[in-house]
Design an enzyme around this catalytic site. Sequence first.
Site, PDB file in Angstrom:
ATOM      1  CE  LYS A  54      -1.930  10.118 -41.897  1.00  0.00           C
ATOM      2  NZ  LYS A  54      -1.626   8.722 -41.642  1.00  0.00           N
ATOM      3  CD  GLN A  98      -1.513   6.588 -38.737  1.00  0.00           C
ATOM      4  OE1 GLN A  98      -2.145   7.103 -39.652  1.00  0.00           O
ATOM      5  NE2 GLN A  98      -0.219   6.765 -38.586  1.00  0.00           N
ATOM      6  CG  ASP A 121      -1.484   4.725 -46.426  1.00  0.00           C
ATOM      7  OD1 ASP A 121      -0.865   5.798 -46.429  1.00  0.00           O
ATOM      8  OD2 ASP A 121      -1.917   4.173 -45.399  1.00  0.00           O
TER       9      ASP A 121
HETATM   10  N1  GUN Z   1       2.090   5.236 -39.897  1.00  0.00           N
HETATM   11  C1  GUN Z   1       3.141   6.088 -40.091  1.00  0.00           C
HETATM   12  N2  GUN Z   1       3.120   6.590 -41.340  1.00  0.00           N
HETATM   13  C2  GUN Z   1       2.044   6.065 -41.969  1.00  0.00           C
HETATM   14  C3  GUN Z   1       1.493   6.220 -43.270  1.00  0.00           C
HETATM   15  O1  GUN Z   1       2.005   6.926 -44.141  1.00  0.00           O
HETATM   16  N3  GUN Z   1       0.347   5.494 -43.507  1.00  0.00           N
HETATM   17  C4  GUN Z   1      -0.226   4.698 -42.577  1.00  0.00           C
HETATM   18  N4  GUN Z   1      -1.328   4.038 -42.926  1.00  0.00           N
HETATM   19  N5  GUN Z   1       0.269   4.530 -41.369  1.00  0.00           N
HETATM   20  C5  GUN Z   1       1.390   5.220 -41.063  1.00  0.00           C
END
Ligand code: GUN
Length: 298
Positions: A54, A98, A121
């Site tokens: 990211k 996350q 998100d």
């Molecule tokens: N953990 C695995 N996929 C995601 C996601 O798309 N967003 C977040 N915040 N955590 C994750």
Amino acid sequence: MTAKLIKGTEIREEILEEISAEVKAIKEKHGVVPGLVTILVGENPASISYVTLKIKTADRLGFTEVQDTQPETISEEDLLKLIDKYNNDDKIHGILVQLPLPKHINEKKVLNAIDPDKDVDGFHPVNVGRLMIGGDEVKFPPCTPAGIQEMIIRAGVETSGAEVVVVGRSNIVGKPIANMMLQKGPGANSTVTIVHTRTKNMEEHCKRADILVVAAGVPNLVKPEWIKPGACVIDVGVNRVGVSEKTGKAILKGDVDFDAAKEIAGSITPVPGGVGPMTITMLMKNTLKSLKFRLGIA
Ligand code: GUN
């Protein structure tokens, strides 16, 4: 027949180019760039690799990127304070915590503490509600379903009046993609069915699908005979089924028997290289969108 491959790796590049051009134009005109903070708690290896990707992507696009890594032992109260700090930081337009979080922290409470206008998100109940209403109300569609819809559109698959069958009812993929496909608008206007573990004859439903979206997390769940000839098959599953002796890396398989399905489907996403690369791409798109909302140009 061999299906057309819908490659997330290629579509990602197209979209990142578009985002990059917009970031440059906004910077010239308004003197600001999108700001994204990723909050990582602890040292879960999968989370570290997602967050690293990211950050790399945000950097490449010229975003302001903050990686805030916190120890596994951080208290819920301190994590909530941290989120509040970023809620009030004008340089930050997107906040991503996350997941998963350590067990002593209430995940729901943390996600609900994020300002819905920075929730890139799309997990906050306000954004889930906005998605349900559809149209202009939608601010941040959740990233994986948004990526799926974008792939269907860019592959030129007709969605209006199409029978869409979604396998899986998760809050992150199944429920939102079903909701998005039934809305009015481009890449939608479909007739949608969701099937799940308690559905009586999953196979019969799948056989009707013009567009089959599979997000069950079960390798090879969907058999080739469940696929309508010419259908568009979107495989969201990422299942680690072993380790390669050659490379030492995990062997990934989707929820669909790809080798057999590609002889029947009209178009299909591979695993890896299909839906996976789209999630981070759409996170970047949502962060840019958040800045555009702030500037009143979205
Ligand atoms: N953990 C695995 N996929 C995601 C996601 O798309 N967003 C977040 N915040 N955590 C994750």
